[in-house]
Motif scaffolding. Structure first.
Motif, PDB file in Angstrom:
ATOM      1  N   LYS A  85       0.834  -1.205   0.000  1.00 48.70           N
ATOM      2  CA  LYS A  85       0.000   0.000   0.000  1.00 48.70           C
ATOM      3  C   LYS A  85       0.868   1.255   0.000  1.00 48.70           C
ATOM      4  O   LYS A  85       0.524   2.256  -0.637  1.00 48.70           O
ATOM      5  CB  LYS A  85      -0.945  -0.014   1.206  1.00 48.70           C
ATOM      6  N   GLN A  86       1.986   1.213   0.692  1.00 46.71           N
ATOM      7  CA  GLN A  86       2.903   2.355   0.680  1.00 46.71           C
ATOM      8  C   GLN A  86       3.435   2.639  -0.717  1.00 46.71           C
ATOM      9  O   GLN A  86       3.736   3.783  -1.056  1.00 46.71           O
ATOM     10  CB  GLN A  86       4.070   2.099   1.639  1.00 46.71           C
ATOM     11  N   LYS A  87       3.549   1.571  -1.513  1.00 53.14           N
ATOM     12  CA  LYS A  87       4.043   1.713  -2.881  1.00 53.14           C
ATOM     13  C   LYS A  87       2.911   1.978  -3.875  1.00 53.14           C
ATOM     14  O   LYS A  87       3.102   1.904  -5.086  1.00 53.14           O
ATOM     15  CB  LYS A  87       4.820   0.464  -3.277  1.00 53.14           C
ATOM     16  N   SER A  88       1.708   2.230  -3.324  1.00 54.28           N
ATOM     17  CA  SER A  88       0.528   2.647  -4.113  1.00 54.28           C
ATOM     18  C   SER A  88      -0.068   1.550  -4.985  1.00 54.28           C
ATOM     19  O   SER A  88      -0.774   1.833  -5.958  1.00 54.28           O
ATOM     20  CB  SER A  88       0.871   3.869  -4.984  1.00 54.28           C
ATOM     21  N   TYR A  89       0.217   0.287  -4.670  1.00 54.19           N
ATOM     22  CA  TYR A  89      -0.473  -0.790  -5.365  1.00 54.19           C
ATOM     23  C   TYR A  89      -1.902  -0.892  -4.823  1.00 54.19           C
ATOM     24  O   TYR A  89      -2.131  -0.732  -3.618  1.00 54.19           O
ATOM     25  CB  TYR A  89       0.238  -2.130  -5.146  1.00 54.19           C
ATOM     26  N   ARG A  90      -2.833  -1.181  -5.714  1.00 53.22           N
ATOM     27  CA  ARG A  90      -4.204  -1.430  -5.284  1.00 53.22           C
ATOM     28  C   ARG A  90      -4.373  -2.931  -5.063  1.00 53.22           C
ATOM     29  O   ARG A  90      -3.845  -3.740  -5.824  1.00 53.22           O
ATOM     30  CB  ARG A  90      -5.183  -0.898  -6.319  1.00 53.22           C
ATOM     31  N   LEU A  91      -5.138  -3.286  -4.025  1.00 53.74           N
ATOM     32  CA  LEU A  91      -5.197  -4.676  -3.583  1.00 53.74           C
ATOM     33  C   LEU A  91      -6.600  -5.258  -3.706  1.00 53.74           C
ATOM     34  O   LEU A  91      -7.603  -4.563  -3.522  1.00 53.74           O
ATOM     35  CB  LEU A  91      -4.749  -4.772  -2.118  1.00 53.74           C
ATOM     36  N   GLY A  92      -6.654  -6.560  -4.005  1.00 53.65           N
ATOM     37  CA  GLY A  92      -7.930  -7.251  -4.077  1.00 53.65           C
ATOM     38  C   GLY A  92      -7.789  -8.705  -3.662  1.00 53.65           C
ATOM     39  O   GLY A  92      -6.671  -9.225  -3.544  1.00 53.65           O
ATOM     40  N   LEU A  93      -8.920  -9.355  -3.442  1.00 51.17           N
ATOM     41  CA  LEU A  93      -8.945 -10.743  -2.977  1.00 51.17           C
ATOM     42  C   LEU A  93      -9.909 -11.550  -3.836  1.00 51.17           C
ATOM     43  O   LEU A  93     -11.034 -11.102  -4.100  1.00 51.17           O
ATOM     44  CB  LEU A  93      -9.390 -10.780  -1.514  1.00 51.17           C
ATOM     45  N   ILE A  94      -9.463 -12.720  -4.281  1.00 48.63           N
ATOM     46  CA  ILE A  94     -10.308 -13.633  -5.052  1.00 48.63           C
ATOM     47  C   ILE A  94     -10.190 -15.011  -4.423  1.00 48.63           C
ATOM     48  O   ILE A  94      -9.103 -15.584  -4.374  1.00 48.63           O
ATOM     49  CB  ILE A  94      -9.882 -13.709  -6.531  1.00 48.63           C
ATOM     50  N   GLU A  98     -10.180  -1.374 -13.528  1.00 50.46           N
ATOM     51  CA  GLU A  98      -9.984  -0.799 -14.866  1.00 50.46           C
ATOM     52  C   GLU A  98      -8.525  -0.881 -15.290  1.00 50.46           C
ATOM     53  O   GLU A  98      -7.906   0.114 -15.696  1.00 50.46           O
ATOM     54  CB  GLU A  98     -10.485   0.658 -14.900  1.00 50.46           C
ATOM     55  N   VAL A  99      -7.973  -2.093 -15.180  1.00 51.62           N
ATOM     56  CA  VAL A  99      -6.597  -2.329 -15.600  1.00 51.62           C
ATOM     57  C   VAL A  99      -6.556  -3.495 -16.589  1.00 51.62           C
ATOM     58  O   VAL A  99      -7.481  -4.324 -16.642  1.00 51.62           O
ATOM     59  CB  VAL A  99      -5.671  -2.647 -14.406  1.00 51.62           C
ATOM     60  N   LEU A 100      -5.497  -3.564 -17.351  1.00 49.30           N
ATOM     61  CA  LEU A 100      -5.276  -4.670 -18.264  1.00 49.30           C
ATOM     62  C   LEU A 100      -4.701  -5.857 -17.494  1.00 49.30           C
ATOM     63  O   LEU A 100      -4.081  -5.672 -16.430  1.00 49.30           O
ATOM     64  CB  LEU A 100      -4.308  -4.246 -19.371  1.00 49.30           C
ATOM     65  N   PRO A 101      -4.856  -7.082 -18.002  1.00 48.16           N
ATOM     66  CA  PRO A 101      -4.305  -8.253 -17.304  1.00 48.16           C
ATOM     67  C   PRO A 101      -2.814  -8.130 -16.997  1.00 48.16           C
ATOM     68  O   PRO A 101      -2.362  -8.518 -15.921  1.00 48.16           O
ATOM     69  CB  PRO A 101      -4.574  -9.396 -18.285  1.00 48.16           C
ATOM     70  N   GLU A 102      -2.057  -7.567 -17.934  1.00 47.60           N
ATOM     71  CA  GLU A 102      -0.609  -7.452 -17.727  1.00 47.60           C
ATOM     72  C   GLU A 102      -0.233  -6.389 -16.689  1.00 47.60           C
ATOM     73  O   GLU A 102       0.937  -6.268 -16.304  1.00 47.60           O
ATOM     74  CB  GLU A 102       0.105  -7.150 -19.046  1.00 47.60           C
ATOM     75  N   GLU A 103      -1.228  -5.641 -16.221  1.00 48.82           N
ATOM     76  CA  GLU A 103      -0.977  -4.638 -15.180  1.00 48.82           C
ATOM     77  C   GLU A 103      -1.312  -5.162 -13.779  1.00 48.82           C
ATOM     78  O   GLU A 103      -1.305  -4.397 -12.808  1.00 48.82           O
ATOM     79  CB  GLU A 103      -1.799  -3.377 -15.452  1.00 48.82           C
ATOM     80  N   ALA A 104      -1.592  -6.462 -13.698  1.00 43.43           N
ATOM     81  CA  ALA A 104      -1.969  -7.061 -12.417  1.00 43.43           C
ATOM     82  C   ALA A 104      -1.178  -8.335 -12.166  1.00 43.43           C
ATOM     83  O   ALA A 104      -0.767  -9.021 -13.100  1.00 43.43           O
ATOM     84  CB  ALA A 104      -3.471  -7.365 -12.398  1.00 43.43           C
ATOM     85  N   VAL A 105      -0.982  -8.637 -10.892  1.00 45.22           N
ATOM     86  CA  VAL A 105      -0.319  -9.875 -10.489  1.00 45.22           C
ATOM     87  C   VAL A 105      -1.210 -10.582  -9.476  1.00 45.22           C
ATOM     88  O   VAL A 105      -1.881  -9.931  -8.670  1.00 45.22           O
ATOM     89  CB  VAL A 105       1.087  -9.607  -9.899  1.00 45.22           C
ATOM     90  N   TYR A 106      -1.227 -11.905  -9.558  1.00 46.38           N
ATOM     91  CA  TYR A 106      -2.029 -12.703  -8.629  1.00 46.38           C
ATOM     92  C   TYR A 106      -1.113 -13.618  -7.828  1.00 46.38           C
ATOM     93  O   TYR A 106      -0.181 -14.211  -8.382  1.00 46.38           O
ATOM     94  CB  TYR A 106      -3.054 -13.548  -9.402  1.00 46.38           C
ATOM     95  N   ILE A 107      -1.393 -13.736  -6.538  1.00 43.45           N
ATOM     96  CA  ILE A 107      -0.612 -14.608  -5.663  1.00 43.45           C
ATOM     97  C   ILE A 107      -1.529 -15.665  -5.078  1.00 43.45           C
ATOM     98  O   ILE A 107      -2.555 -15.349  -4.472  1.00 43.45           O
ATOM     99  CB  ILE A 107       0.064 -13.808  -4.518  1.00 43.45           C
ATOM    100  N   GLY A 108      -1.164 -16.950  -5.285  1.00 48.27           N
ATOM    101  CA  GLY A 108      -1.966 -18.042  -4.748  1.00 48.27           C
ATOM    102  C   GLY A 108      -1.145 -19.296  -4.587  1.00 48.27           C
ATOM    103  O   GLY A 108       0.001 -19.373  -5.053  1.00 48.27           O
TER     104      GLY A 108
END
Length: 219
Positions: free
Chosen positions: A105-114, A162-172
């Motif tokens: 969050k300090q680095k301004s990434y937006r976060l989500g949960l799936i 409102e981002v493209l797939p390549e602008e997001a990373v998923y961790i699981g």
């Protein structure tokens, strides 16, 4: 450039195995008058086997336990209700969870949960862990009518931000539901190592959640 970081819940942020063991031990003690003919070790081991890492809902687990161990005086519905309401009290996060989220969050990434699972049950766990306010979007398969690895579930989160797939990373932690699901949705993926999947290999892997911010900077 990565703008959004999305997470799985069970096995990634929530140490579900440790949480489940604590819950089983507690439930066994509270219902001991019905389980006195079964050792805690035997009961716990069989519960974990039947649970299949959370992929078998507990109605089937309790039905099987009652039948196998010839448990009398308590219905599977009673044990299931107890699980639904009390598992949350034993939720244990993986180490460094909040330090990692704070850094992102300090680095301004937006976060989500799936996450896959039952809506209210998973939300109870999210709230107990103190995560609800940190994620502006929480997608749970039961509510969404879609489950991982369906790429459309991942795309819903991308559309929200409102981002493209390549602008997001998923961790699981799950090779198919998480890693392949997110990859097929066009996202970058980091695999949270799980020794259960000892033959699985990913380009980006972590043991500790604190490794995540450094890896994201490589994308």
């Amino acid at each position: 450039m990565i703008k959004v970081v999305l997470f799985d819940l069970d096995g990634t942020l929530l140490n579900r195995q440790a949480s489940l063991i604590q819950f089983i031990n507690d439930q066994y003690e509270r219902f001991k008058k019905y389980f006195s003919h079964i050792s805690i070790d035997k009961y716990r081991t069989r519960f974990i086997e039947l649970d299949d890492r959370g992929y078998v809902w507990k109605d089937q687990v309790y039905k099987q336990l009652i039948e196998e161990f010839d448990i009398k005086g308590v219905k599977f519905e009673d044990l299931l209700e107890d699980y639904i309401h009390n598992f949350q009290h034993f939720c244990e996060p993986f180490p460094n969870l909040f330090e990692m989220l704070h850094e992102l969050k300090q680095k301004s990434y937006r976060l989500g949960l799936i996450t896959n699972g039952k809506e209210q049950f998973q939300m109870d766990n999210v709230k107990v862990l103190g995560l609800e306010s940190l994620f502006p979007i929480i997608l749970i398969s039961e509510k969404e009518g879609l489950s991982k690895p369906n790429p459309n579930l991942f795309h819903r989160a991308l559309a929200f931000f409102e981002v493209l797939p390549e602008e997001a990373v998923y961790i699981g932690d799950h090779p198919e539901n998480d890693y392949n699901g997110a990859k097929n949705a066009g996202m970058k993926v980091i695999w949270k190592k799980d020794t259960y999947w000892e033959d699985f290999f990913a380009e980006f892997m972590i043991d500790d959640l604190l490794e995540i911010p450094t890896i994201i900077e490589q994308f």
